[in-house]
Scaffold this motif. Structure first.
Motif, mmCIF file in Angstrom:
data_model
loop_
_atom_site.group_PDB
_atom_site.id
_atom_site.type_symbol
_atom_site.label_atom_id
_atom_site.label_comp_id
_atom_site.label_asym_id
_atom_site.label_seq_id
_atom_site.Cartn_x
_atom_site.Cartn_y
_atom_site.Cartn_z
ATOM 1 N N LYS A 1 0.659 -1.245 -0.167
ATOM 2 C CA LYS A 1 0.129 -0.030 -0.165
ATOM 3 C C LYS A 1 0.887 1.273 0.030
ATOM 4 O O LYS A 1 1.937 1.110 0.592
ATOM 5 N N PRO B 149 -6.181 -3.327 -9.073
ATOM 6 C CA PRO B 149 -6.828 -2.366 -8.167
ATOM 7 C C PRO B 149 -5.958 -2.700 -6.877
ATOM 8 O O PRO B 149 -5.943 -3.791 -6.456
ATOM 9 N N GLY B 150 -5.287 -1.700 -6.437
ATOM 10 C CA GLY B 150 -4.587 -2.009 -5.205
ATOM 11 C C GLY B 150 -2.966 -2.407 -5.237
ATOM 12 O O GLY B 150 -2.322 -2.305 -4.525
ATOM 13 N N VAL C 268 -14.490 3.167 -4.492
ATOM 14 C CA VAL C 268 -15.611 2.178 -5.091
ATOM 15 C C VAL C 268 -16.786 2.863 -5.064
ATOM 16 O O VAL C 268 -17.752 2.502 -5.935
ATOM 17 N N LYS C 269 -17.171 3.954 -4.515
ATOM 18 C CA LYS C 269 -18.675 4.511 -4.442
ATOM 19 C C LYS C 269 -18.527 5.466 -5.959
ATOM 20 O O LYS C 269 -19.679 5.725 -6.465
ATOM 21 N N ASP D 207 -9.092 1.135 -6.254
ATOM 22 C CA ASP D 207 -9.950 0.536 -5.000
ATOM 23 C C ASP D 207 -10.251 1.177 -3.839
ATOM 24 O O ASP D 207 -11.071 0.862 -3.101
ATOM 25 N N GLN D 208 -9.879 2.684 -4.169
ATOM 26 C CA GLN D 208 -10.139 3.429 -2.873
ATOM 27 C C GLN D 208 -11.486 4.368 -3.186
ATOM 28 O O GLN D 208 -11.792 5.119 -2.588
ATOM 29 N N PRO E 72 -16.357 1.281 -10.509
ATOM 30 C CA PRO E 72 -15.667 0.191 -9.948
ATOM 31 C C PRO E 72 -14.254 0.039 -10.015
ATOM 32 O O PRO E 72 -13.355 0.495 -10.892
ATOM 33 N N PRO E 73 -13.562 -0.700 -9.134
ATOM 34 C CA PRO E 73 -12.043 -0.823 -9.217
ATOM 35 C C PRO E 73 -11.778 -1.513 -10.297
ATOM 36 O O PRO E 73 -12.220 -2.389 -10.839
ATOM 37 N N MET E 74 -10.659 -1.185 -11.110
ATOM 38 C CA MET E 74 -10.103 -1.883 -12.424
ATOM 39 C C MET E 74 -8.917 -2.038 -12.617
ATOM 40 O O MET E 74 -8.156 -1.035 -12.080
#
Lengths: 361, 191
Positions: free
Chosen positions: A57, A165-166, A137-138, A134-135, A141-143
């Motif tokens: 991270k 993502p991430g 998501v609202k 991924d941070q 979509p994470p991609m």
């Protein structure tokens, strides 16, 4: 008698002629050598060690960092280093295009276009990128995302591979050629990733610097938007319009006509350098500045590709150029994509040169 | 008099046909999944995911080729926040003609352990899973397809053979998001 005179003169004349020819050959060879030295690739670094892909991270909220980066239109000087550590993270974020028009963009560094990377020919770039989709998501979509540096000469399957993502990718590359280059996301559908905002500029200065000195320099990234309005007033990217090349906006640095509202500055008599990049993804750009001529045009930003006295520079999608011109007198100098439908869509800006002293930029 | 009634009737029929045809141009929302005679293909997609776009022509061709042979295709939207408008937006961009199913409660995604878009599930007429995995492996080969998993599955079924690769782990794609308050990694990334 005259035959004997000719015979007498023949040897010295012949010798002088040969000497002159030889000197001419040597001199032209010298000129050729100095040009070809600039192209000598004996110091070029082809390829790079394998990239590293991890799930570590990021330790900071900063979306981009590194002394070699700046935000267009500003161009920071190249840091005094041979190796540049640079980080540009991918994030999904809302971007305001113009009044009342916002959309969920995918960005490098949180901005559209991404930061300008400025290095020197021969420098090494150690690049790190975390996919932070991924941070958010609202928002979307994470991609997977990736990056493709046009300035680099590396294995795309390794360096430009998808980052989940991430995930974080780290790799290095060496700037072998001077120029103004594009970088963009290379994950399919590439057109979609580009029109969502994943584009940016890299400037590679020649080893010995430029032959001209300028008083101002700015970076301009020409990019297109393809948007459709939903019933709730939000805007989404329109892939069908992008395939049909029906842009909603064509902009310099991401906002239509922003440099008409907030012009760039110069002074009368100054020499101005613009680093111009057309990231498309679809259209060409016929870049022109009203009221002056380009004293120098370096196609794709390399001084080896020089043209003089041009009115307009034609840039295909992903082409760049350096243009230099003199501000002849006080006034307003409008720059456009001379494909005038693009002006209607926002590809217009101004440089204002006032007669009185102007505060530094 | 009789002629004018006939003319009116023909005109009305033409208008109704025209209106219906315009209605058919919009993607059809399916309230239930109807099994095909040979099988059912569920393609999990998301309106904001670009990963499906790379397969749009291939899927279009596959639908055209295999629907007449007994396969029913459905696009399934399982991400939280998907609506009819978003689904229509997706179909406008991708150009597919299959019906779609709004999996608003995520039950279909949970049932078939769908975690990515696109992800495909092929069922036999009884509802047994014959294949679960990505459409192909273009993602890991810079766009080059070496294993067209979905197409191979349908070919195997039509040839009455056992499906050669019944379960293929995800090879990319967007995450299916069911909860926006926390970051939930797809199961295979949490290991």
């Amino acid at each position: 008698m005259w035959i004997s005179k000719i015979r007498t003169l023949a040897l010295p004349v012949g010798a002088v002629t040969i000497l002159l020819l030889g000197a001419g050959l040597i001199l032209s060879g010298c000129g050729g050598e100095s040009q070809s030295k600039s192209l000598e690739m004996k110091d070029a670094v082809y390829g790079a060690p394998q990239s590293e892909l991890t799930l570590e991270k990021p330790t900071t909220d900063e979306l981009w960092s590194g002394a070699a980066l700046s935000m267009a239109p500003e161009v920071s000087p190249v840091p005094n280093a041979k190796v540049h550590e640079v980080r540009i993270d991918v994030t999904h974020t809302e971007v305001q295009v113009t009044d009342g028009v916002k959309f969920m963009a995918w960005t490098f560094g949180g901005t559209l276009p991404g930061p300008v990377l400025h290095v020197r020919q021969g420098d090494k770039v150690i690049f790190t990128m975390t996919n932070r989709s991924d941070q958010t998501v609202k928002l979307s979509p994470p991609m997977p995302h990736s990056i493709d540096f046009h300035a680099a000469m590396v294995n795309p399957a390794d360096k430009y591979r998808e980052v989940i993502p991430g995930g974080t990718i780290k790799f290095e590359w060496t700037a072998n050629y001077p120029g103004v280059f594009m970088y963009h996301c290379g994950t399919p559908a590439i057109l979609q990733h580009m029109i969502y905002g994943m584009v940016g500029m890299t400037i590679v200065e020649p080893k010995g610097g430029y032959s001209t000195k300028v008083d101002r320099e700015y970076a301009l990234v020409q990019c297109e938007y393809y948007l459709t309005k939903m019933k709730d007033g939000t805007y989404l990217v329109d892939m069908q319009a992008a395939r049909e090349k029906r842009a909603s906006y064509v902009t310099f640095n991401g906002v239509p006509a922003q440099y008409v509202k907030n012009p760039l500055k110069a002074k009368p008599g100054e020499r101005v350098r613009l680093y111009v990049l057309n990231v498309g993804p679809n259209g060409t750009s016929s870049f022109h500045v009203v009221g002056t001529l380009f004293d120098r045009v370096w196609m794709d930003g390399s001084p080896l590709n020089e043209m003089r006295g041009m009115q307009t520079v034609l840039l295909g999608a992903s082409n760049g150029a350096i243009v230099e011109f003199v501000i002849p007198e006080a006034g307003t100098y409008t720059f456009v994509d001379h494909e005038f439908a693009d002006v209607e869509l926002g590809a217009v800006g101004q440089i204002v040169a006032k007669g009185e002293e102007i505060a530094s930029k | 008099m009789r002629r004018s009634w006939l003319l009116s009737g023909v005109t009305a029929l033409a208008l109704v046909t025209l209106l219906l045809s315009l209605g058919w141009a919009k993607p059809q929302r399916a309230k239930t999944i109807i099994p095909g005679k040979k099988g059912t293909v569920l393609i999990f997609v998301a309106s904001l995911c670009p990963c499906t776009d790379a397969h749009r022509i291939m899927i279009d061709n596959l639908v055209e080729e295999t629907s007449p042979k007994g396969f029913n295709f459905y696009s399934v939207f399982s991400n939280i926040g998907e609506t009819e408008e978003r689904a229509e937006y997706f179909f406008r961009n991708i150009g597919w003609k299959m019906p779609y199913y709004l999996d608003s409660d995520g039950k279909l995604a949970e049932k078939y352990k769908a975690s990515r878009t696109p992800q495909t599930v092929v069922l036999n007429p009884r509802g047994d899973v014959l294949f679960n995995g990505p459409i192909d492996d273009a993602n890991v080969n810079q766009g080059r397809v070496e294993n067209p998993f979905l197409k191979n599955t349908l070919v195997d079924i039509l040839a009455n053979k056992a499906v050669r690769n019944p379960l293929v782990p995800p090879l990319g794609g967007c995450w299916i998001v069911r909860d926006t308050t926390s970051i939930a990694r797809p199961p295979e990334l949490s290991k």
